[in-house]
Write a protein that holds these residues in place. Sequence first.
Motif, short mmCIF file in Angstrom:
data_model
loop_
_atom_site.label_atom_id
_atom_site.label_comp_id
_atom_site.label_asym_id
_atom_site.label_seq_id
_atom_site.Cartn_x
_atom_site.Cartn_y
_atom_site.Cartn_z
N ASP A 14 -10.21 67.24 31.62
CA ASP A 14 -11.40 66.43 31.33
C ASP A 14 -11.99 65.77 32.57
OD1 ASP A 14 -11.10 67.05 28.65
OD2 ASP A 14 -10.13 65.15 28.15
N MET A 15 -11.24 65.77 33.67
CA MET A 15 -11.72 65.13 34.91
C MET A 15 -12.79 65.97 35.58
SD MET A 15 -8.57 63.53 37.04
CE MET A 15 -7.72 65.08 37.19
N ASP A 16 -13.72 65.27 36.22
CA ASP A 16 -14.70 65.97 37.03
C ASP A 16 -14.32 65.83 38.51
OD1 ASP A 16 -15.51 63.43 37.81
OD2 ASP A 16 -17.31 63.45 36.59
N VAL A 17 -15.19 66.26 39.40
CA VAL A 17 -14.88 66.23 40.83
C VAL A 17 -14.73 64.81 41.37
CG1 VAL A 17 -15.90 68.48 41.29
CG2 VAL A 17 -17.30 66.42 41.50
N PHE A 18 -15.21 63.82 40.62
CA PHE A 18 -15.11 62.42 41.05
C PHE A 18 -13.86 61.74 40.47
CE2 PHE A 18 -19.66 63.49 40.96
CZ PHE A 18 -19.90 63.46 42.33
N HIS A 19 -13.01 62.52 39.80
CA HIS A 19 -11.72 62.07 39.26
C HIS A 19 -11.85 61.09 38.10
CE1 HIS A 19 -9.61 64.25 42.36
NE2 HIS A 19 -10.48 63.76 43.21
N GLY A 65 -17.51 51.22 32.81
CA GLY A 65 -16.56 51.42 33.90
C GLY A 65 -16.06 52.84 33.87
N GLN A 66 -15.20 53.18 34.79
CA GLN A 66 -14.69 54.55 34.85
C GLN A 66 -13.53 54.74 33.89
OE1 GLN A 66 -13.71 55.91 38.75
NE2 GLN A 66 -15.66 55.27 39.61
N THR A 93 -15.68 51.87 20.92
CA THR A 93 -15.33 51.26 22.20
C THR A 93 -14.08 51.95 22.71
OG1 THR A 93 -16.18 49.11 21.46
CG2 THR A 93 -14.71 49.10 23.38
N LEU A 94 -14.15 52.46 23.93
CA LEU A 94 -12.99 53.07 24.58
C LEU A 94 -12.60 52.19 25.76
CD1 LEU A 94 -13.96 56.87 24.79
CD2 LEU A 94 -12.60 55.71 23.03
N HIS A 95 -11.33 51.84 25.85
CA HIS A 95 -10.82 51.02 26.95
C HIS A 95 -10.27 51.94 28.05
CE1 HIS A 95 -10.93 47.04 24.86
NE2 HIS A 95 -11.12 47.86 23.84
N VAL A 106 -16.16 52.51 27.93
CA VAL A 106 -17.29 53.16 27.25
C VAL A 106 -17.56 52.45 25.94
CG1 VAL A 106 -18.10 55.33 26.19
CG2 VAL A 106 -16.64 55.42 28.22
N THR A 107 -18.84 52.23 25.66
CA THR A 107 -19.26 51.85 24.32
C THR A 107 -20.26 52.91 23.86
OG1 THR A 107 -21.07 50.43 25.08
CG2 THR A 107 -18.93 49.37 24.68
#
Length: 143
Positions: A14-19, A65-66, A93-95, A106-107
Amino acid sequence: MPVYITQVRPRWADMDVFHHVNHAAVVTLLEEARAGLLFVQAARLGFAELSNGLVLSRLEVDYKGQLRYTGGEVYAEVSIENLRHASFVVRHTLHTGANAEDPVAVTARTTLVPFDVSAQRPRRLSGAEREFLAGYQVGESVG
């Protein structure tokens, strides 16, 4: 506030090039979190009708946030708002980690419409469906 709590697990892929977990994977994690409420929890409590058909009509995602892949689960909260006769909004809501104390990454809000698969058209929520959803509702409903 009535909230359904669950855990979802990002995958390494699931990670992209920006980790950090990319947008498409975040949308899948949101889907997994709400499926826990709308299908698993609903069936466990005797409200299995929702699994007969729902379509997503709107999706709003806000990144606070990331969200990074750590190999572990992330804490997810799911509740219902804007409960109407033929649609409702799921608030997510994801922590950043597995605990409620971890920062919010994420909301999101997804608008869902009950769908009659055999007739191929939207339908109204049944009384039982509304009763179940109202148990996780924040905000006002119509009707």
